[in-house]
Design an enzyme around this catalytic site. Structure first.
Site, mmCIF file in Angstrom:
data_model
loop_
_atom_site.group_PDB
_atom_site.id
_atom_site.type_symbol
_atom_site.label_atom_id
_atom_site.label_comp_id
_atom_site.label_asym_id
_atom_site.label_seq_id
_atom_site.Cartn_x
_atom_site.Cartn_y
_atom_site.Cartn_z
ATOM 1 N N ARG A 92 2.613 -6.700 -5.887
ATOM 2 C CA ARG A 92 1.949 -7.706 -6.962
ATOM 3 C C ARG A 92 2.304 -9.240 -6.431
ATOM 4 O O ARG A 92 1.343 -10.094 -6.317
ATOM 5 C CB ARG A 92 2.005 -7.294 -8.154
ATOM 6 C CG ARG A 92 1.201 -6.091 -8.753
ATOM 7 C CD ARG A 92 1.368 -5.594 -9.927
ATOM 8 N NE ARG A 92 2.993 -5.374 -10.277
ATOM 9 C CZ ARG A 92 3.257 -5.328 -11.394
ATOM 10 N NH1 ARG A 92 2.659 -5.494 -12.767
ATOM 11 N NH2 ARG A 92 4.634 -5.155 -11.814
ATOM 12 N N ASN A 103 -0.990 -2.790 -10.992
ATOM 13 C CA ASN A 103 -0.628 -1.345 -10.714
ATOM 14 C C ASN A 103 -1.435 -0.335 -11.362
ATOM 15 O O ASN A 103 -1.608 -0.732 -12.607
ATOM 16 C CB ASN A 103 1.041 -1.039 -10.794
ATOM 17 C CG ASN A 103 1.714 -1.821 -9.708
ATOM 18 O OD1 ASN A 103 1.160 -2.265 -8.626
ATOM 19 N ND2 ASN A 103 2.971 -1.867 -9.811
#
EC number: 6.2.-.-
Length: 756
Positions: free
Chosen positions: A19, A37
């Protein structure tokens, strides 16, 4: 409305800094949106900042999507980047990182990874983590061993009990920091702590210093690692080695070693390939040639050592303080799984260890050290660092049903198949042991929950007495029973991504024993087939397993059976009698004639035992599985091949036995005899396999079964098959640790045939 992309990234993309990587990449490409996620991996909503209606051909977005695959973080494994156009009404003006969403698991869980260079430098540097044994970042550290459930967030790990201090919170929250959302993040102010105990009491002082003092004094220290406990001692101290062997009742099995790279280079020959494997984030034990610097007691009778680099900050600090090579062998009672808990260690390892180097972070998942070879490359034991990384299925299997395969009795492992991926579990051990059987059932439940797996079929071995087979029968699902050696063949095909429509192969399958379709025990076969079915084209001439299971423990019994088959005369017969002197030969022969506890078997593994016994290698009893064969391999040097006879689909070792005895009578060096046996066995089995390919019945030759962990045999077979396509194991163990994958693929092939 803003037009942009919804981008789905699948693979090993959680817990690896993906990320923050996306966040940085999006800023570089001038994007707005967010990343998060979820159970399927990483989800991205993105559009070009300041553009209302970008198209799919927008250069910035194309470049962004390409970079997601080609510039991913070091621990990431990107299987797919899926893009589709979308319109957004509430897309943020900046690019944000959002919290995880959903539950369940379609994505891969990241294996535990060895300490990265940045963290290794940090624990040796001047900062607040100097000397801290639990330093990690998004590029390294514990993952699977501390995970309770998905998504991979701190609250679902063993770190949930350690509240982050302000400094760690700041690092964790900063997308530009390498510790952004590193779930095990910690420092001395807020994280786990070390302790050292002797005689049931914590000792005052620095735990590492105390442990090193005990090791330097010749003692044994139980060290709590990443996936379980090790027993450590000074590998250069013959007295310490003898003490550990005596206490653990482990007279000859080789010990694994751990040291810094410079110290390993002093005791073993480290090729570039071996160094690359040692430095891999999986940090396996790697088999390398020994320089014979250390005492023989480290690996009696072996020409190679099992070595590994330190893979946690604790190991780095311990080895730096010790300044040498340490034995790091599994901390367990004989036959039981590795110990993981502090109380369990105090209970079970006190008889072995003089001290305990402990910490207060729980190990939630037992993971043994993986064992691998760099030359030729092969995973021998799939464990810490590789699990739960998934393996892609060959093309043609992606649409199949979800299957659970349960493997065999020895070297237990389970396999879950879903969405074109195979999830082969960590090595569990031999299911004869009650605690290992408990681990087996736990692994099934654990993997099923973590990967949101819903099997509608279960695949098992033919043998009804295997614990794994019994477990599968009791599940209430449709059962696919797979012959043991067919599963070995299918595992090798899967390891090589052999398509199911690519045609049959000739499989040379050499191992211990497995129940055959005719009710006898197989173990030396040439099979012709693929995933769905097979035929047995050739076999090793069966011999009686005198005493049943005792034949696998006492090599002389296998030698007796092969000597009697060879119909010896003259000097060879006299020599054979001397080899059998002092053993209950007539009683055993009487039992063989009566067929009492003497099943016939074509086992190649037992033939290795017979030859080893003839050369005086642990003839009475093996102290660990495979000892005789391993010593035979280690002894062997190049020599002309011994003859085997072949007729009517049977390979007869009787001529080899006669030639071997003649050489013994003639004083030929045992090392040459061992080499001649390896060469002869390879030639005998490769000839019919080559014929199958050259006559067009097979498309390639596959080498599989536990005997092919023998590098000399593997190389001899490859030489005999020069010019033909040859499939060998690399990522999946050739031994029973790969059976579950093979069973799963056979099950999928049969399910596809039924549906078709």
């Amino acid at each position: 409305m803003v037009k942009g992309w919804i981008i789905r990234v699948r693979g090993q993309v959680q817990g690896v800094g993906f990320r923050p990587f996306v966040w940085t990449l999006a800023r570089q490409h001038g994007l707005r949106g967010f990343v998060l996620n979820d159970p399927q991996g990483v989800l991205i909503h993105a559009a070009k900042a300041g553009i209302d209606e970008p198209g799919m051909e927008e250069p910035g977005l194309d470049a962004f999507a390409l970079a997601l695959r080609t510039q991913a973080p070091p621990l990431a494994r990107v299987d797919a980047v899926e893009c589709q156009p979308a319109s957004f009404s509430d897309l943020p003006l900046t690019f944000d990182i959002r919290a995880s969403a959903g539950s369940g698991a379609e994505t891969r869980v990241t294996p535990d990874a060895a300490t990265c260079a940045a963290c290794a430098a940090e624990i040796a540097g001047p900062g607040r983590r100097r000397g801290y044994a639990f330093t990690n970042c998004t590029h390294c550290g514990p993952r699977y061993s501390i995970l309770r459930s998905l998504p991979y967030d701190r609250a679902r790990t063993a770190m949930s009990v350690f509240a982050m201090c302000p400094d760690c919170t700041a690092e964790y929250s900063d997308p530009a920091d390498r510790r952004f959302h590193a779930q095990p993040i910690a420092c001395p102010a807020c994280g786990p702590r070390l302790s050292y105990e002797e005689d049931g009491r914590e000792c005052p002082g620095d735990p590492l210093t105390l442990a090193v003092e005990r090791l330097r004094a010749g003692g044994i220290v139980a060290v709590k690692g990443l996936g379980g406990f090790h027993l450590a001692c000074d590998a250069g101290n013959a007295g310490s080695l003898a003490l550990l062997r005596r206490r653990k009742r482990r007279p000859a099995k080789p010990f694994a070693l751990m040291a810094a790279e410079a110290h390993l280079a002093a005791i073993a020959e480290l090729s570039p390939a071996a160094l690359a494997l040692l430095r891999d984030p999986a940090a396996p034990v790697v088999l390398v040639p020994t320089r014979r610097v250390l005492p023989e007691a480290v690996a009696p009778g072996m020409t190679s050592l099992g070595v590994m680099l330190p893979y946690t900050p604790l190991h780095h600090l311990l080895l730096a303080a010790f300044g040498g090579v340490l034995v790091m062998t599994s901390g367990n009672l004989s036959g039981e799984p590795q110990v993981t808990g502090n109380d369990e260690a105090r209970e079970k390892l006190s008889a072995f260890a003089d001290g305990f180097l402990l910490h207060d972070r729980d190990i939630l998942r037992r993971l043994d050290d993986g064992v691998e070879r760099a030359e030729p490359p092969m995973v021998l034991r799939r464990a810490r660092g590789r699990v739960p990384g998934t393996l892609p299925l060959p093309p043609g299997f992606a649409a199949g049903p979800q299957v659970l395969a349960l493997g065999g009795q020895m070297k237990g492992a389970v396999c879950l198949v879903k969405n074109g991926q195979a999830l082969l579990s960590q090595h569990l051990g031999d299911l004869d042991d009650a605690l290992t059987l408990d681990e087996f059932h736990k692994a099934i439940a654990d993997c099923t929950a973590l990967f949101d797996h819903r099997p509608n079929r279960v695949a098992i071995d033919l043998h009804p007495d295997y614990r794994a087979s019994q477990a599968g029968e009791a599940m209430g699902l449709p059962v696919t029973r797979v012959q043991h050696h067919h599963a070995h063949l299918a595992a090798c095909l899967a390891d090589n991504l052999w398509p199911p429509d690519a045609g049959p192969v000739a499989g040379i399958v050499l191992d211990g024993t497995g129940l055959g379709t005719d009710g006898t025990l197989w173990g030396g076969e040439v099979l012709l087939g693929g995933y769905g079915d097979f035929e047995r084209v050739c076999r090793l001439r069966p011999a009686a397993l005198a005493g049943g299971d005792r034949a696998a423990l006492e090599p002389w019994r296998n030698l007796l059976a092969r000597l009697d088959q060879a119909e010896l005369t003259g000097g060879a017969e006299d020599f054979a009698q001397r080899l059998m002197a002092g053993r209950p030969v007539e009683q055993v022969r009487a039992a063989l004639r009566a067929g009492i506890n003497a099943p016939m078997s074509s086992s190649a593994g037992r033939l290795f035992d017979a030859v080893a016994a003839a050369l005086g290698l642990c003839p009475e009893v093996q102290s660990y599985e495979g000892e005789a064969a391993m010593r035979l391999e280690a002894m062997a040097v190049s020599a002309p091949a011994y003859p085997f006879a072949a007729s009517a689909g049977e390979i007869d070792p009787a001529p080899m036995i006669c030639a071997l005895l003649a050489d013994l009578v003639g004083g030929v060096a045992p090392a040459r005899i061992a080499g001649a046996f390896h060469a002869g066995l390879a030639r005998a089995f490769c000839a019919p396999a080559r014929h199958l390919v050259e006559t067009g019945r097979a498309r390639a030759v596959a080498l599989t079964g536990g005997c092919f962990q023998n590098a000399r045999l593997l190389e001899a077979c490859q030489a005999e098959l020069t010019g033909l396509p040859v499939l060998v194991h690399r990522q999946v163990p050739a031994n029973d640790g790969g059976l579950a994958l093979g069973q799963a693929l056979v099950c999928l092939a049969r399910a596809g045939a039924e549906a078709g």
